[in-house]
Design a protein around this motif. Structure first.
Motif, PDB file in Angstrom:
ATOM      1  N   ASN A 138      49.869  81.248  39.452  1.00  0.00           N
ATOM      2  CA  ASN A 138      49.382  80.370  38.545  1.00  0.00           C
ATOM      3  C   ASN A 138      50.525  79.254  38.304  1.00  0.00           C
ATOM      4  O   ASN A 138      50.731  77.906  38.414  1.00  0.00           O
ATOM      5  N   ASP A 142      51.865  75.914  38.802  1.00  0.00           N
ATOM      6  CA  ASP A 142      51.441  74.840  37.683  1.00  0.00           C
ATOM      7  C   ASP A 142      53.326  74.081  38.760  1.00  0.00           C
ATOM      8  O   ASP A 142      53.222  72.837  37.704  1.00  0.00           O
ATOM      9  N   SER A 145      52.881  71.771  40.677  1.00  0.00           N
ATOM     10  CA  SER A 145      52.148  70.320  40.343  1.00  0.00           C
ATOM     11  C   SER A 145      52.730  69.726  39.936  1.00  0.00           C
ATOM     12  O   SER A 145      52.764  68.188  39.522  1.00  0.00           O
ATOM     13  N   ALA A 146      53.521  70.046  38.816  1.00  0.00           N
ATOM     14  CA  ALA A 146      54.224  69.375  37.826  1.00  0.00           C
ATOM     15  C   ALA A 146      55.599  68.398  38.429  1.00  0.00           C
ATOM     16  O   ALA A 146      56.272  67.627  38.703  1.00  0.00           O
ATOM     17  N   THR A 161      46.546  69.203  42.451  1.00  0.00           N
ATOM     18  CA  THR A 161      47.037  68.890  41.159  1.00  0.00           C
ATOM     19  C   THR A 161      46.742  69.477  39.876  1.00  0.00           C
ATOM     20  O   THR A 161      45.068  69.772  39.993  1.00  0.00           O
ATOM     21  N   ASP A 163      46.562  71.328  35.813  1.00  0.00           N
ATOM     22  CA  ASP A 163      47.573  72.704  34.905  1.00  0.00           C
ATOM     23  C   ASP A 163      47.106  73.482  35.241  1.00  0.00           C
ATOM     24  O   ASP A 163      46.420  74.568  34.054  1.00  0.00           O
ATOM     25  N   PHE A 164      48.030  74.520  36.047  1.00  0.00           N
ATOM     26  CA  PHE A 164      47.182  75.556  36.650  1.00  0.00           C
ATOM     27  C   PHE A 164      47.234  77.371  35.729  1.00  0.00           C
ATOM     28  O   PHE A 164      46.826  77.526  35.859  1.00  0.00           O
ATOM     29  N   PHE A 165      48.992  76.965  34.792  1.00  0.00           N
ATOM     30  CA  PHE A 165      49.107  77.626  33.539  1.00  0.00           C
ATOM     31  C   PHE A 165      48.166  78.391  32.939  1.00  0.00           C
ATOM     32  O   PHE A 165      47.869  79.336  32.435  1.00  0.00           O
ATOM     33  N   ARG A 402      40.489  79.701  38.809  1.00  0.00           N
ATOM     34  CA  ARG A 402      40.511  78.634  40.095  1.00  0.00           C
ATOM     35  C   ARG A 402      39.304  78.737  40.273  1.00  0.00           C
ATOM     36  O   ARG A 402      38.772  77.792  41.073  1.00  0.00           O
ATOM     37  N   GLY A 411      41.946  71.030  36.027  1.00  0.00           N
ATOM     38  CA  GLY A 411      42.308  70.846  37.260  1.00  0.00           C
ATOM     39  C   GLY A 411      41.609  71.344  38.771  1.00  0.00           C
ATOM     40  O   GLY A 411      40.297  71.703  38.225  1.00  0.00           O
TER      41      GLY A 411
END
Length: 530
Positions: A138, A142, A145-146, A161, A163-165, A402, A411
């Motif tokens: 994760n 994240d 993606s950022a 894309t 906010d995976f964290f 996810r 996301g």
């Protein structure tokens, strides 16, 4: 300090608590209003923070309130639209502070925090693999993606894309946050009185929610609510929040398409289906073994309403599961062994079926047609094999959350329609193996408790609840452990079953005292002493 003192040790200073709650609510409301300039959001946040404080100060009372609020959470969230963003977390506001307070109090008094003790290793293993996924899958997602620049950047396969964290934290919360309810419920059910309160409260809630569910169907059929039958194209086949009626959230009511999916008091139809299934276990157990004849009749009424709602709500899969497990529970509790009992129970079910057929002939026929057509189109065995084989086997998965429906606001998520393939996608083969070890340990422990009980009442309840634990531990369809009501029922019922041996011991200790008091109240000739 003993267990009874722990359960009854909540503060008894209502005036001081009230002053604290009002002050906290005002401070938070003012702060939120200054930040957001939205009065309704500020008020909701103030009330939520005050409720969280009360839950922390009075944790066991908060758990009872959680049981009552949970079936109506979807109705509250979707009908009080101004508070929707925070009302979605109403259950967590009640549950999480209460669980923290109870565990803190147990730790302070040297009481066991993990019950049963033999889940410590599998639970720790699940946590290790889940955290490993969070920080090695994760977090890099994240960061990638950022760091993703403009669309013109020459990246062959740009990362998704989102906010995976945060998505991973939410996925971890969905996976394990309610597990402490095992310990909390274990200490909450102190004696026979609280046991009957717990089970009968569920019967009352089932009758209330099912009555509202039937009213919802009647209003849709009478045209008081418009439903979805007037819509065009694919909209007539899709659940719509705009079509909500009386209670609950999104629904489908398109009788011209032979498609009805009602949510009852919940946010979505699939949650309503699991509510009906879960409460079937309570209703059957209480109809068989409640100590009061009146409550046995009330429980049978609740069972009839649960089946009726499964019919009118279009819950064909839930109806099938309910009928199968009703027969299994009757067999396990010995109600099908003596011919008289067998005849009476089968007769009652037959009468219920005939009444349902007379009242809802078209609905019953549609339900059976849907079950048969669904089986022919995609047999359960084929569905499970397809879901399992469609997931690639990885060590730590593709990231917590996810494939979790609740995380889609953070996301890109993937739709997977069964629980363990979903876990396989999120936390990989090692995480799934650890979680299977956890639920299998719980299933085996509760099975041994059921078989060890000698009291016929507790034994019958344990048999019914163990079947529910077995069903939810290895769910073939959907993901019941991801959301209410099962995400709460499952862990609380585990705590209840683990408590049954203690309740049996209490009754055994009370029996000689009752016999002694009866003997002291009579003279040698058996006459009552004045």
């Amino acid at each position: 300090m003993n267990e009874t003192d722990l359960a009854a040790g909540e503060p008894k200073a209502p005036i001081q608590t009230l002053i604290t709650v009002v002050g906290l609510s005002l401070i938070v409301s003012i702060a939120l209003f200054l930040i957001t300039n939205q009065i309704l959001l500020a008020l909701t946040g103030g009330v939520g923070s005050a409720l969280a404080w009360v839950s922390f100060v009075h944790p066991y009372s908060a758990l009872w309130l959680l049981i009552i609020y949970m079936p109506f959470a979807g109705t509250v969230s979707y009908w009080a639209e101004w508070g929707n963003p925070l009302l979605q977390f109403g259950q967590d506001i009640l549950a999480i502070p209460a669980m923290i307070a109870i565990l803190w109090n147990l730790k302070k008094n040297g009481m066991p925090l993990i019950i049963p003790q033999n889940i410590q290793i599998p639970l720790l293993t699940v946590l290790i693999f889940a955290l490993a996924t969070l920080f090695t899958v994760n977090l890099p997602l994240d960061l990638a993606s950022a760091a993703l620049g403009s669309p013109s950047d020459s990246i062959a396969q740009p990362p998704p894309t989102g906010d995976f964290f945060l998505m991973g934290i939410l996925g971890l919360k969905v996976l394990l946050v309610y597990l402490p309810l095992i310990t909390c419920t274990y200490y909450m059910i102190q004696n026979e009185k609280t046991f009957w309160t717990f089970t009968r409260l569920h019967i009352i809630l089932a009758i209330t929610c099912c009555s509202l569910g039937l009213m919802q169907y009647v209003m849709l059929r009478a045209g008081v609510c418009q439903g979805t039958d007037h819509l065009t194209d694919n909209a007539v086949l899709a659940a719509s929040l705009d079509a909500k009626c009386l209670v609950g959230g999104s629904l489908i009511y398109s009788p011209s398409q032979n498609l009805i999916r009602l949510p009852g008091t919940f946010a979505a139809p699939w949650q309503w289906g699991w509510f009906l299934i879960a409460n079937t276990f309570f209703a059957v157990a209480s109809a068989i073994k409640d100590c009061s004849p009146v409550w046995r009749l009330i429980s049978f009424l609740a069972l009839a309403l649960l089946v009726a709602n499964a019919v009118v709500s279009g819950q064909s899969a839930a109806l099938f599961v309910m009928l199968v497990f009703i027969m299994v529970m009757l067999a396990l509790t010995g109600k099908l062994v003596p011919p008289t009992r067998w005849a009476s129970m089968i007769g009652a079910l037959a009468l219920l079926s005939i009444m349902s057929w007379v009242l809802f002939p078209e609905m019953i026929q549609a339900q059976f047609n849907e079950i048969i057509e669904g089986w022919l189109a995609s047999a359960p065995t084929s569905f499970m094999i397809e879901q399992a084989s469609s997931q690639d086997i990885t060590i730590l998965g593709h990231g917590l959350g996810r494939a979790t429906n609740a995380a889609r606001i953070l996301g890109e998520t993937r739709l997977i329609e069964s629980y363990y393939p979903k876990l396989m996608y999120e936390i990989g083969i090692l995480g799934v193996a650890a979680f299977l070890a956890l639920v299998t340990t719980l299933t085996v422990v509760t099975f041994k408790i059921w078989r060890s009980l000698e009291n016929k009442t507790w034994r019958s309840y344990a048999a019914c609840f163990w079947l529910f634990i077995l069903l939810i531990s290895y769910p073939p369809y959907h993901y019941p452990l991801d959301a209410a009501p099962v995400a709460i029922y499952y862990w609380m019922i585990l705590g209840l079953v683990l408590r049954l041996p203690n309740l049996e011991q209490q009754l055994e200790q009370q029996a000689p005292e009752k016999r002694l008091s009866q003997d002291l109240g009579q003279d040698n000739e058996g006459h009552q002493v004045a």
